[in-house]
Design an enzyme around this catalytic site. Structure first.
Site, short mmCIF file in Angstrom:
data_model
loop_
_atom_site.label_atom_id
_atom_site.label_comp_id
_atom_site.label_asym_id
_atom_site.label_seq_id
_atom_site.Cartn_x
_atom_site.Cartn_y
_atom_site.Cartn_z
N GLY A 12 -2.15 -3.15 9.32
CA GLY A 12 -3.03 -2.09 9.56
C GLY A 12 -4.55 -1.84 9.30
O GLY A 12 -5.01 -0.95 9.48
N GLY A 58 0.85 -1.26 -0.04
CA GLY A 58 0.03 -0.22 0.08
C GLY A 58 0.96 1.16 0.06
O GLY A 58 0.44 2.27 0.54
N ARG A 80 -1.85 6.87 1.50
CA ARG A 80 -1.69 7.79 2.53
C ARG A 80 -0.59 7.10 3.65
O ARG A 80 0.20 7.80 4.13
CB ARG A 80 -3.00 8.25 3.25
CG ARG A 80 -3.75 9.25 2.35
CD ARG A 80 -5.31 9.37 2.91
NE ARG A 80 -6.02 8.39 2.79
CZ ARG A 80 -7.14 8.34 1.77
NH1 ARG A 80 -7.60 9.61 1.42
NH2 ARG A 80 -7.79 7.20 1.81
N ALA A 102 -5.88 -1.92 14.98
CA ALA A 102 -6.72 -0.80 13.97
C ALA A 102 -6.21 0.29 14.18
O ALA A 102 -6.55 1.19 13.66
CB ALA A 102 -8.15 -0.93 14.64
N ASN A 103 -5.37 0.80 15.34
CA ASN A 103 -4.72 2.07 15.44
C ASN A 103 -3.38 2.07 16.08
O ASN A 103 -3.36 1.37 17.16
CB ASN A 103 -5.75 2.81 16.42
CG ASN A 103 -5.43 4.50 16.49
OD1 ASN A 103 -4.10 4.77 16.41
ND2 ASN A 103 -6.26 5.17 16.17
N GLY A 118 -12.25 1.57 12.74
CA GLY A 118 -12.08 0.04 13.44
C GLY A 118 -11.55 0.62 15.12
O GLY A 118 -11.72 -0.06 15.78
N LYS A 141 -12.17 8.26 4.01
CA LYS A 141 -12.04 6.89 4.59
C LYS A 141 -13.25 5.85 4.24
O LYS A 141 -14.55 6.42 4.19
CB LYS A 141 -12.31 7.17 6.27
CG LYS A 141 -12.25 5.85 6.97
CD LYS A 141 -12.07 6.30 8.44
CE LYS A 141 -11.76 4.98 9.27
NZ LYS A 141 -10.84 4.08 8.91
N HIS A 168 -13.14 11.41 10.81
CA HIS A 168 -12.09 10.90 9.84
C HIS A 168 -12.14 11.80 8.47
O HIS A 168 -13.51 12.23 8.34
CB HIS A 168 -12.28 9.62 9.58
CG HIS A 168 -11.47 8.81 10.79
ND1 HIS A 168 -12.09 8.42 11.78
CD2 HIS A 168 -10.04 8.32 10.87
CE1 HIS A 168 -11.23 7.65 12.61
NE2 HIS A 168 -10.05 7.49 12.06
P1 NAD Z 1 -5.24 4.62 0.88
O1 NAD Z 1 -6.20 4.38 0.04
O2 NAD Z 1 -4.54 6.01 0.84
O3 NAD Z 1 -4.15 3.62 0.58
C1 NAD Z 1 -4.36 2.23 0.04
C2 NAD Z 1 -3.15 2.00 -0.99
O4 NAD Z 1 -3.43 0.50 -0.96
C3 NAD Z 1 -3.66 2.32 -2.20
O5 NAD Z 1 -2.58 3.00 -2.74
C4 NAD Z 1 -3.92 1.15 -3.01
O6 NAD Z 1 -3.65 1.21 -4.45
C5 NAD Z 1 -3.43 -0.06 -2.27
N1 NAD Z 1 -3.92 -1.28 -2.34
C6 NAD Z 1 -5.36 -1.62 -2.57
N2 NAD Z 1 -5.46 -2.98 -2.60
C7 NAD Z 1 -3.90 -3.54 -2.80
C8 NAD Z 1 -3.51 -4.68 -3.10
N3 NAD Z 1 -4.33 -6.02 -3.22
N4 NAD Z 1 -2.10 -4.87 -3.16
C9 NAD Z 1 -1.12 -3.71 -3.12
N5 NAD Z 1 -1.94 -2.55 -2.89
C10 NAD Z 1 -3.13 -2.43 -2.67
O7 NAD Z 1 -5.57 4.22 2.33
P2 NAD Z 1 -5.10 4.72 3.84
O8 NAD Z 1 -5.69 5.83 4.36
O9 NAD Z 1 -3.50 4.65 3.48
O10 NAD Z 1 -5.81 3.46 4.66
C11 NAD Z 1 -5.32 2.07 4.30
C12 NAD Z 1 -5.79 1.21 5.49
O11 NAD Z 1 -5.22 1.54 6.54
C13 NAD Z 1 -7.23 1.52 5.73
O12 NAD Z 1 -7.91 0.15 5.87
C14 NAD Z 1 -7.32 2.18 6.83
O13 NAD Z 1 -8.62 2.39 7.67
C15 NAD Z 1 -6.01 1.76 7.51
N6 NAD Z 1 -5.50 2.78 8.81
C16 NAD Z 1 -5.02 2.03 9.75
C17 NAD Z 1 -4.31 3.03 10.40
C18 NAD Z 1 -3.72 2.06 11.94
O14 NAD Z 1 -3.19 2.82 12.58
N7 NAD Z 1 -3.87 0.82 11.96
C19 NAD Z 1 -4.24 4.18 10.56
C20 NAD Z 1 -4.66 4.81 9.40
C21 NAD Z 1 -5.32 4.02 8.30
#
Ligand code: NAD
Length: 253
Positions: free
Chosen positions: A88, A8, A12, A113-114, A154, A148, A144
Site C-alpha cells: 500500500g 510497518g 498509522r 495507492a488507495n 498517489g 504525509k 491529507h
Molecule cells: P507511518 O510513517 O505512520 O508508518 C510507516 C511505518 O513503516 C513506520 O512505523 C516506519 O518505522 C516503518 N518502516 C519504514 N521503513 C521500514 C522498513 N524498511 N522496514 C520495516 N518498517 C519500516 O506511515 P503511514 O501513514 O502508515 O503510511 C505508510 C505508507 O502507506 C505511506 O506510503 C502512505 O502514503 C501509504 N498509505 C497508503 C494507503 C492506501 O490505501 N494504499 C492509505 C494510507 C497510507
C-alpha cells in the site's frame, strides 16, 4: 484463516490493519515488522521483527504500509520466500516499482495507492463523468494530514491518470498548483492541488468545470479502517491468486 505479516506495523496504517484484524475471524496477525519498537497494546504473544525477511514465513501473506524502503524489502523477501504481497505504500520511484514488478513474476502482488472501496467507486464515477462531459476542465484537490511525505497523493495521481484515460490521453499534462503569470488554462491540463495539515486521513475532490456549471465528486476517508478493510480483502485475494501484479479492481470487479 489467513496468516498476516504486517510490515510497518508501528505506523498509522499498520496499526489500523492490526486493529481491523482483531474484529475479523478470517485473519490472524502472525508477525509484526517495523524498525520502530512495537506500539502500546501490541499482543506480546505475536513476534516482532525489525527486518521483513525475518518475519516472513511460508503460508503467510505480507501486508505492507511502510514507505519506499519497506516496500522494496517486502517485495524481495516475498519473492524469496514464495509469499504473496499486498503493498500500500505510495510515492514509490522507478527502483521500487521495478522491485514490485520483479516480485510479481514469482508471487501474487496486489498494489493500490488507495484501498478504500469508496475511492474505487469514485474512480469509476470520475471516468463516467469525464466521458460524458467532453471539453470540461478538471482539477483535483486532495487534503491529507501534516505527516504525509509524498505530494500529490498517489490517489490524486491515479485519479489524474483515470481522467487522462477517459480523454484518450496516455501522458496527462499535470499542473501542480499555480503561481505567477501562468496565463490562461490550457484545455488539456489537469490541475493537482495538495493541501496538508492537521489529522486529515484522506480527502479527494475531482472538480469538473464547464461553462456556467460545474460538478464536484468527492470522497472522504474518515479513519484508516477504510483502507485497512480493503487491504484485508486484497490479502484474501492474493492468498489464492497466481503470481502476477494486480490492482484493487481484481478484488472488487
Ligand atoms: P507511518 O510513517 O505512520 O508508518 C510507516 C511505518 O513503516 C513506520 O512505523 C516506519 O518505522 C516503518 N518502516 C519504514 N521503513 C521500514 C522498513 N524498511 N522496514 C520495516 N518498517 C519500516 O506511515 P503511514 O501513514 O502508515 O503510511 C505508510 C505508507 O502507506 C505511506 O506510503 C502512505 O502514503 C501509504 N498509505 C497508503 C494507503 C492506501 O490505501 N494504499 C492509505 C494510507 C497510507
Amino acid at each position: 484463516m489467513i496468516r498476516l505479516v504486517v510490515v510497518g506495523a508501528a505506523g498509522r496504517m499498520g496499526r489500523a490493519v492490526v486493529e481491523t484484524v482483531a474484529g475479523d475471524a478470517g485473519f490472524e496477525v502472525v508477525a509484526g515488522v517495523d524498525r520502530e519498537p512495537s506500539p502500546a497494546g501490541w499482543n506480546p504473544a505475536v513476534p516482532w521483527f525489525a527486518e521483513v525477511e525475518e518475519g516472513v514465513s511460508p503460508g503467510s501473506v505480507v501486508v505492507e504500509f511502510s514507505g519506499s524502503a519497506g516496500a522494496v524489502a517486502a517485495a524481495r523477501a516475498c519473492a524469496g520466500a514464495g509469499v504473496p504481497l499486498v503493498s500500500g505504500s505510495t510515492g514509490l520511484g522507478d527502483v521500487e516499482e521495478a522491485a514490485l514488478r520483479a516480485a510479481a513474476e514469482r508471487v501474487a502482488v496486489l498494489r493500490a495507492a488507495n484501498f478504500s472501496l469508496g475511492v474505487l467507486a469514485l474512480r469509476r464515477a470520475v471516468r463516467a463523468a469525464v466521458g460524458a462531459l467532453p471539453g470540461w476542465d478538471v482539477e483535483i484537490v486532495e487534503r491529507h494530514h501534516r505527516g504525509k511525505k509524498d505530494s500529490p497523493s498517489g490517489t490524486a495521481l491515479r485519479l489524474a491518470a483515470d481522467v487522462a484515460a477517459a480523454h484518450g490521453v496516455s501522458a496527462p499534462s499535470l499542473r501542480h498548483g499555480r503561481e505567477g503569470n501562468v496565463g490562461p488554462r490550457p484545455v488539456d491540463e489537469i490541475g493537482l492541488h495538495a493541501v496538508r495539515g492537521g489529522t486529515w486521513v484522506g480527502d479527494h475532490t475531482v472538480l469538473l468545470a464547464g461553462s456556467g456549471e460545474w460538478l464536484e465528486l468527492r470522497h472522504v476517508a474518515q479513519d484508516r479502517t477504510a483502507f485497512a478493510r480493503g487491504a484485508l480483502a486484497a490479502a484474501g485475494f492474493v492468498a489464492r491468486a497466481r503470481a502476477g501484479l494486480y490492482a484493487l479492481d481484481a478484488v472488487e470487479p
